[in-house]
Design a protein around this motif. Structure first.
Motif, PDB file in Angstrom:
ATOM      1  N   LYS A 122       0.804  -1.235   0.000  1.00 28.98           N
ATOM      2  CA  LYS A 122       0.000   0.000   0.000  1.00 28.98           C
ATOM      3  C   LYS A 122       0.838   1.287   0.000  1.00 28.98           C
ATOM      4  CE  LYS A 122      -3.464   2.524   2.714  1.00 28.98           C
ATOM      5  NZ  LYS A 122      -4.412   2.466   3.850  1.00 28.98           N
ATOM      6  N   PRO A 123       1.843   1.446   0.867  1.00 30.79           N
ATOM      7  CA  PRO A 123       2.589   2.721   0.844  1.00 30.79           C
ATOM      8  C   PRO A 123       3.237   3.002  -0.514  1.00 30.79           C
ATOM      9  CG  PRO A 123       3.100   1.483   2.823  1.00 30.79           C
ATOM     10  CD  PRO A 123       2.316   0.567   1.957  1.00 30.79           C
ATOM     11  N   GLN A 124       3.741   1.961  -1.196  1.00 28.28           N
ATOM     12  CA  GLN A 124       4.330   2.170  -2.517  1.00 28.28           C
ATOM     13  C   GLN A 124       3.272   2.646  -3.512  1.00 28.28           C
ATOM     14  OE1 GLN A 124       7.214  -0.741  -4.070  1.00 28.28           O
ATOM     15  NE2 GLN A 124       6.920  -1.909  -2.173  1.00 28.28           N
ATOM     16  N   ILE A 125       2.133   1.972  -3.503  1.00 28.21           N
ATOM     17  CA  ILE A 125       1.057   2.303  -4.454  1.00 28.21           C
ATOM     18  C   ILE A 125       0.583   3.731  -4.228  1.00 28.21           C
ATOM     19  CG2 ILE A 125      -1.313   1.755  -5.126  1.00 28.21           C
ATOM     20  CD1 ILE A 125      -0.650  -1.194  -4.337  1.00 28.21           C
ATOM     21  N   VAL A 126       0.294   4.063  -2.977  1.00 35.41           N
ATOM     22  CA  VAL A 126      -0.221   5.401  -2.645  1.00 35.41           C
ATOM     23  C   VAL A 126       0.807   6.480  -3.015  1.00 35.41           C
ATOM     24  CG1 VAL A 126      -0.814   6.927  -0.716  1.00 35.41           C
ATOM     25  CG2 VAL A 126      -1.807   4.632  -0.854  1.00 35.41           C
ATOM     26  N   ALA A 127       2.094   6.235  -2.730  1.00 38.93           N
ATOM     27  CA  ALA A 127       3.130   7.230  -3.035  1.00 38.93           C
ATOM     28  C   ALA A 127       3.297   7.408  -4.540  1.00 38.93           C
ATOM     29  CB  ALA A 127       4.452   6.813  -2.395  1.00 38.93           C
ATOM     30  N   ARG A 128       3.209   6.312  -5.314  1.00 37.46           N
ATOM     31  CA  ARG A 128       3.335   6.423  -6.771  1.00 37.46           C
ATOM     32  C   ARG A 128       2.180   7.234  -7.361  1.00 37.46           C
ATOM     33  NH1 ARG A 128       4.889   0.873  -6.747  1.00 37.46           N
ATOM     34  NH2 ARG A 128       2.807   0.267  -7.476  1.00 37.46           N
ATOM     35  N   ILE A 129       0.959   6.967  -6.871  1.00 38.32           N
ATOM     36  CA  ILE A 129      -0.215   7.690  -7.392  1.00 38.32           C
ATOM     37  C   ILE A 129      -0.144   9.165  -6.999  1.00 38.32           C
ATOM     38  CG2 ILE A 129      -2.724   7.874  -7.242  1.00 38.32           C
ATOM     39  CD1 ILE A 129      -2.781   4.816  -6.836  1.00 38.32           C
ATOM     40  N   SER A 130       0.271   9.468  -5.755  1.00 39.93           N
ATOM     41  CA  SER A 130       0.397  10.867  -5.314  1.00 39.93           C
ATOM     42  C   SER A 130       1.435  11.604  -6.139  1.00 39.93           C
ATOM     43  CB  SER A 130       0.768  10.916  -3.823  1.00 39.93           C
ATOM     44  OG  SER A 130      -0.278  10.435  -3.034  1.00 39.93           O
ATOM     45  N   HIS A 131       2.561  10.943  -6.406  1.00 38.84           N
ATOM     46  CA  HIS A 131       3.603  11.561  -7.237  1.00 38.84           C
ATOM     47  C   HIS A 131       3.081  11.806  -8.652  1.00 38.84           C
ATOM     48  CE1 HIS A 131       7.543  12.364  -8.999  1.00 38.84           C
ATOM     49  NE2 HIS A 131       7.219  11.509  -9.966  1.00 38.84           N
ATOM     50  N   PHE A 132       2.377  10.849  -9.210  1.00 40.96           N
ATOM     51  CA  PHE A 132       1.830  10.976 -10.562  1.00 40.96           C
ATOM     52  C   PHE A 132       0.917  12.195 -10.675  1.00 40.96           C
ATOM     53  CE2 PHE A 132      -1.341  10.073 -13.835  1.00 40.96           C
ATOM     54  CZ  PHE A 132      -0.561   9.622 -14.893  1.00 40.96           C
ATOM     55  N   ALA A 133       0.148  12.453  -9.633  1.00 39.73           N
ATOM     56  CA  ALA A 133      -0.840  13.544  -9.667  1.00 39.73           C
ATOM     57  C   ALA A 133      -0.273  14.883  -9.224  1.00 39.73           C
ATOM     58  CB  ALA A 133      -2.033  13.181  -8.779  1.00 39.73           C
ATOM     59  N   SER A 134       0.974  14.928  -8.766  1.00 40.01           N
ATOM     60  CA  SER A 134       1.538  16.142  -8.173  1.00 40.01           C
ATOM     61  C   SER A 134       1.682  17.274  -9.185  1.00 40.01           C
ATOM     62  CB  SER A 134       2.886  15.840  -7.520  1.00 40.01           C
ATOM     63  OG  SER A 134       3.830  15.432  -8.497  1.00 40.01           O
ATOM     64  N   ARG A 135       1.912  18.460  -8.690  1.00 36.07           N
ATOM     65  CA  ARG A 135       1.929  19.671  -9.525  1.00 36.07           C
ATOM     66  C   ARG A 135       2.969  19.616 -10.628  1.00 36.07           C
ATOM     67  NH1 ARG A 135       2.152  25.337  -6.518  1.00 36.07           N
ATOM     68  NH2 ARG A 135       0.084  24.589  -5.924  1.00 36.07           N
ATOM     69  N   ASP A 136       4.172  19.156 -10.326  1.00 42.01           N
ATOM     70  CA  ASP A 136       5.225  19.109 -11.339  1.00 42.01           C
ATOM     71  C   ASP A 136       5.045  17.958 -12.320  1.00 42.01           C
ATOM     72  OD1 ASP A 136       6.571  21.356 -10.418  1.00 42.01           O
ATOM     73  OD2 ASP A 136       7.731  20.193  -8.970  1.00 42.01           O
ATOM     74  N   ALA A 137       4.121  17.039 -12.003  1.00 45.66           N
ATOM     75  CA  ALA A 137       3.872  15.890 -12.874  1.00 45.66           C
ATOM     76  C   ALA A 137       2.575  16.140 -13.673  1.00 45.66           C
ATOM     77  CB  ALA A 137       3.794  14.621 -12.037  1.00 45.66           C
ATOM     78  N   MET A 138       1.512  15.374 -13.427  1.00 43.63           N
ATOM     79  CA  MET A 138       0.277  15.538 -14.201  1.00 43.63           C
ATOM     80  C   MET A 138      -0.610  16.654 -13.674  1.00 43.63           C
ATOM     81  SD  MET A 138       0.830  13.439 -16.586  1.00 43.63           S
ATOM     82  CE  MET A 138      -0.650  12.988 -17.503  1.00 43.63           C
ATOM     83  N   ASP A 139      -0.249  17.228 -12.538  1.00 44.47           N
ATOM     84  CA  ASP A 139      -0.914  18.425 -12.002  1.00 44.47           C
ATOM     85  C   ASP A 139      -2.429  18.247 -11.918  1.00 44.47           C
ATOM     86  OD1 ASP A 139      -1.125  20.939 -10.935  1.00 44.47           O
ATOM     87  OD2 ASP A 139      -1.029  21.987 -12.863  1.00 44.47           O
ATOM     88  N   ILE A 140      -2.868  17.192 -11.241  1.00 43.10           N
ATOM     89  CA  ILE A 140      -4.299  16.947 -11.048  1.00 43.10           C
ATOM     90  C   ILE A 140      -4.748  17.754  -9.839  1.00 43.10           C
ATOM     91  CG2 ILE A 140      -6.061  15.199 -10.573  1.00 43.10           C
ATOM     92  CD1 ILE A 140      -4.275  13.157 -11.965  1.00 43.10           C
ATOM     93  N   GLU A 141      -5.459  18.834 -10.096  1.00 49.23           N
ATOM     94  CA  GLU A 141      -5.873  19.747  -9.026  1.00 49.23           C
ATOM     95  C   GLU A 141      -6.785  19.045  -8.032  1.00 49.23           C
ATOM     96  OE1 GLU A 141      -7.509  23.353 -10.506  1.00 49.23           O
ATOM     97  OE2 GLU A 141      -5.810  23.799 -11.807  1.00 49.23           O
ATOM     98  N   THR A 142      -6.724  19.481  -6.778  1.00 45.97           N
ATOM     99  CA  THR A 142      -7.502  18.979  -5.637  1.00 45.97           C
ATOM    100  C   THR A 142      -7.007  17.617  -5.150  1.00 45.97           C
ATOM    101  OG1 THR A 142      -9.294  17.725  -6.736  1.00 45.97           O
ATOM    102  CG2 THR A 142      -9.546  20.132  -6.603  1.00 45.97           C
ATOM    103  N   PHE A 143      -6.055  16.988  -5.863  1.00 52.84           N
ATOM    104  CA  PHE A 143      -5.562  15.667  -5.456  1.00 52.84           C
ATOM    105  C   PHE A 143      -4.591  15.808  -4.288  1.00 52.84           C
ATOM    106  CE2 PHE A 143      -3.861  11.435  -5.738  1.00 52.84           C
ATOM    107  CZ  PHE A 143      -4.852  10.696  -6.378  1.00 52.84           C
ATOM    108  N   SER A 144      -4.613  14.848  -3.375  1.00 52.67           N
ATOM    109  CA  SER A 144      -3.720  14.870  -2.217  1.00 52.67           C
ATOM    110  C   SER A 144      -3.370  13.444  -1.813  1.00 52.67           C
ATOM    111  CB  SER A 144      -4.405  15.575  -1.040  1.00 52.67           C
ATOM    112  OG  SER A 144      -5.534  14.819  -0.615  1.00 52.67           O
ATOM    113  N   ASP A 145      -2.438  13.310  -0.858  1.00 53.99           N
ATOM    114  CA  ASP A 145      -2.115  11.979  -0.331  1.00 53.99           C
ATOM    115  C   ASP A 145      -3.357  11.322   0.256  1.00 53.99           C
ATOM    116  OD1 ASP A 145       0.501  12.404  -1.045  1.00 53.99           O
ATOM    117  OD2 ASP A 145       1.192  12.902   0.972  1.00 53.99           O
ATOM    118  N   LYS A 146      -4.172  12.125   0.916  1.00 58.58           N
ATOM    119  CA  LYS A 146      -5.402  11.588   1.513  1.00 58.58           C
ATOM    120  C   LYS A 146      -6.334  11.043   0.430  1.00 58.58           C
ATOM    121  CE  LYS A 146      -9.133  12.762   4.713  1.00 58.58           C
ATOM    122  NZ  LYS A 146      -9.762  13.836   5.536  1.00 58.58           N
TER     123      LYS A 146
END
Length: 674
Positions: A431-455
């Protein structure tokens, strides 16, 4: 045959080369040429049985000493009064101004000049006091009580930036400075050392107070000099003259010595020094303010403890000690399992520290921390990052053992060790790997998915079984509405942001994938070079290694990443669901006649009317070469709000600066300025 003239010739030549290399940082011969001359001198000394006092062969360290001999300083080495905040510093200056005015009122025919100030770095090492008689180094000692110190001549001779002979031969002088160990030297030493050193300050002090000079030599210490405490037959009108005297006599003087006529300018420069201290290659714990005029110093005199004409301004401590309470193990997006230290809360550099990094299992072993739970440890915080544990305060194994995990603390999968690191290879089910990969993917410098967070990533994982970034593009409105605190508006906003992210460019998509050992600069370069995702996926290590800033490790990481069937399948899935990974736009025509054309420009500080990336893009379109660091090759530094060490270095090097954002914007728009 008399070998003495040849020995004297070699010594003079080798000492000159040492001066250029260790003091000026400007080598004039190759190591091979130096070594050949050095070997000649060693052979002549062995043949003749004579070693002259200023021979560089003395710097390797001699026999173990039986003890330190006391040395009485020819002039006292004073402590400095301390100012802990700007108000105390202004109070010190106000007292100095009052004393000067009182003197001028009583002595109108011989008034003191207006106060001028020198600002120097306050080094965090061991104070040295060197004695030269008729140009020869005859003694070196610690500060001790300020009246009597310990003789450490044999140890100090191993410091290659300390001159063994100087041009000033008219009597005796004492010169004060600080023995230090550069941080880069400490890091290199610790890579090979059986017992790593805890920090640079202790490393320097321990080496200089070691009875075996060979140990001192192994530490490769350096020294900066900043004062002439006692002189025969020479006087200085001001601090500038004294510093020039030191330079002319081959002493290493730190380049960061600045002079001011206004005290407000001193205060401003102090902020610059503190902001940039973490980028220095040596420890400082503050700065020293000195009144420059020597006659004024004599008039102001001393209290029982301190000179009234100088004060030390102390910065927030970057190192302290605390108790190591526990170690927990965290899993990152690459599967790396890293230890995090929980320590007894302690104030450090203006914040309360409770967590410290330990890097990896190998780091724990190397720093003698395996039996450190419940023990006191050194910690260091720099550059606003999580503090690091440097080592135990004591050498004894007097604490409880830190147990290394053999199974993943998150999913229970067996761990494997690669190098100094532990890894969980269960990337599809941890789980921690999966969640961290998805959070990184959505982050501002990456795909910049607004409103997305670790939660959000955790909710999607737990509630909707989202296991990879590609699953984001299959989410439906009805699914999101089942999640806690997901109303209609929040669900629609997230789906719109995910849909919008499909249009992100190739560089952002590559960065979002989280390719090991690559960052934004590398992924941008890959996108600009290949301009096609599939060409990058199919590139060989040989092709990649030809590109700028791509070495063997990075090339192999990229190839291995795209060779993984899981990665290929995920990318194919995203492309089929509409992710475009668009090639970058064709390079715009670069202007060659703008104010910035052909200039090497550095951006620093915060801009408010455009982002740093936007500013860099516009500068490049106007023909500028935008770089990240200030050097002698820099033509211009553009400084926004809270600009720190880069601006200070630019001013020190005499580089043009623009410190007004409005002025910068006018120049970008083609209006005349500067």
């Amino acid at each position: 045959m008399d070998s003495m003239p040849k020995m004297e010739e070699l010594i003079a030549e080798l000492n000159r080369y040492n001066y250029h290399y260790y003091t000026l940082d400007e080598p004039v011969v190759s190591d091979k040429e130096y070594d050949a001359l050095y070997d000649q001198l060693v052979a002549l000394e062995q043949e003749s049985g004579v070693v002259l006092p200023d021979s560089p062969t003395q710097r390797v360290g001699g026999e173990i000493l039986k003890g330190f001999t006391p040395h009485r300083h020819l002039a006292p080495l004073w402590s400095l009064d301390k100012a802990q905040n700007p108000e105390q510093l202004r109070s010190w200056n106000a007292r100095a101004v009052k004393l000067m005015n009182d003197y001028n009122t009583k002595n109108p025919d011989t008034p003191l000049p207006p106060l001028g100030y020198a600002l120097e770095l306050k080094f965090d090492g061991l104070t040295l006091n060197l004695t030269y008689t008729d140009g020869k180094l005859v003694q070196a000692s610690t500060r001790g009580s300020g009246i009597v110190g310990e003789g450490i001549l044999a140890q100090v001779k191993t410091i290659k930036s300390v001159p063994l002979q100087i041009p000033f031969t008219n009597g005796t002088i004492e010169v004060q400075g600080e023995g230090i160990m550069n941080l880069s030297v400490l890091a290199k030493y610790n890579e090979m050392a059986a017992e790593p050193l805890k920090n640079a300050r202790n490393a320097a002090a321990g080496a200089l107070r070691n009875l075996n000079p060979k140990v001192t030599a192994e530490r490769k210490l350096s020294a900066f000099f900043y004062n002439v405490g006692y002189t025969d037959g020479i006087r200085f009108a001001n601090h500038q003259e004294m510093m020039n005297f030191l330079r002319e006599n081959y002493f290493k003087v730190n380049p960061y010595v600045t002079y001011f006529d206004e005290f407000d300018d001193v205060m401003e420069q102090l902020a610059e020094i503190e902001a940039g201290r973490s980028k220095l290659d040596y420890l400082i714990d503050g700065a020293v303010v000195k009144i420059t005029d020597m006659r004024t110093r004599e008039v102001l005199g001393y209290t029982d403890k301190f000179p009234r004409w100088s004060v030390a301004y102390k910065f927030e401590a970057e190192e302290t000690t605390t108790v190591l309470k526990a170690v927990i193990w965290n899993v990152g997006r690459t599967g790396k399992v890293t230890p995090l230290a929980k320590v007894e809360p302690v104030e450090l550099a203006g914040v309360t520290v409770q967590n410290c990094t330990l890097n990896n299992a190998g780091d724990i072993e190397r720093k003698n921390l395996k039996f450190a739970l419940g023990s006191r440890v050194f910690i260091r915080r720099s550059n606003d990052v999580i503090p690091e544990i440097l080592g135990k305060v004591t050498e004894e194994k007097d604490g409880e053992e830190i147990i290394f995990p053999d199974h993943c603390p998150a999913c229970g999968f067996p761990l494997v060790q690669r190098g100094a690191h532990l890894f969980c290879d269960n990337k599809l089910g941890c789980k921690p790997q999966i969640v961290a990969r998805i959070s990184h993917f959505a982050s501002r410098d990456a795909m910049d998915i607004e409103t997305f967070s670790d939660k959000t990533a955790i909710q999607l994982h737990d509630g909707l079984e989202v296991r990879e970034s590609a699953d984001l593009y299959t989410l439906k409105f009805d699914q999101l509405m089942k999640l806690e605190r997901f109303g209609e508006k929040k669900a629609n906003n997230l789906l719109e942001a995910i849909e919008k992210s499909k249009e992100k460019d190739l560089a952002s998509f590559l960065y979002a994938l989280g390719i090991p050992n690559t960052g934004k600069a590398t992924t941008r370069m890959l996108a600009d070079h290949f301009r096609d995702l599939h060409k990058i996926m199919d590139a060989t290590a040989e092709e990649l290694i030809e590109l700028p800033d791509v070495g063997g490790i990075v090339a192999e990481s990229i190839v291995a990443f795209f060779a993984d069937p899981f990665t290929r399948a995920a990318i194919d899935k995203m492309l089929s669901l509409g992710v475009q990974a668009k090639a970058p736009a064709e390079p715009a025509i670069v202007k060659t006649d703008s104010f910035f054309s052909g200039k090497t420009v550095v951006l620093t500080g915060t801009l408010h009317q455009l982002t740093r990336d936007e500013a860099a893009s516009r500068l490049q379109a106007l023909g500028a070469n935008v770089t990240g660091s200030v050097s002698k090759k820099t033509d211009l530094v553009i400084a926004g709000e809270k600009a720190g060490s880069k601006l200070a270095k630019a001013k020190q090097l005499g580089i043009d600066t623009i410190e007004s954002e409005d002025e910068f914007l006018k120049l970008l728009s083609g209006e005349q300025g500067v």
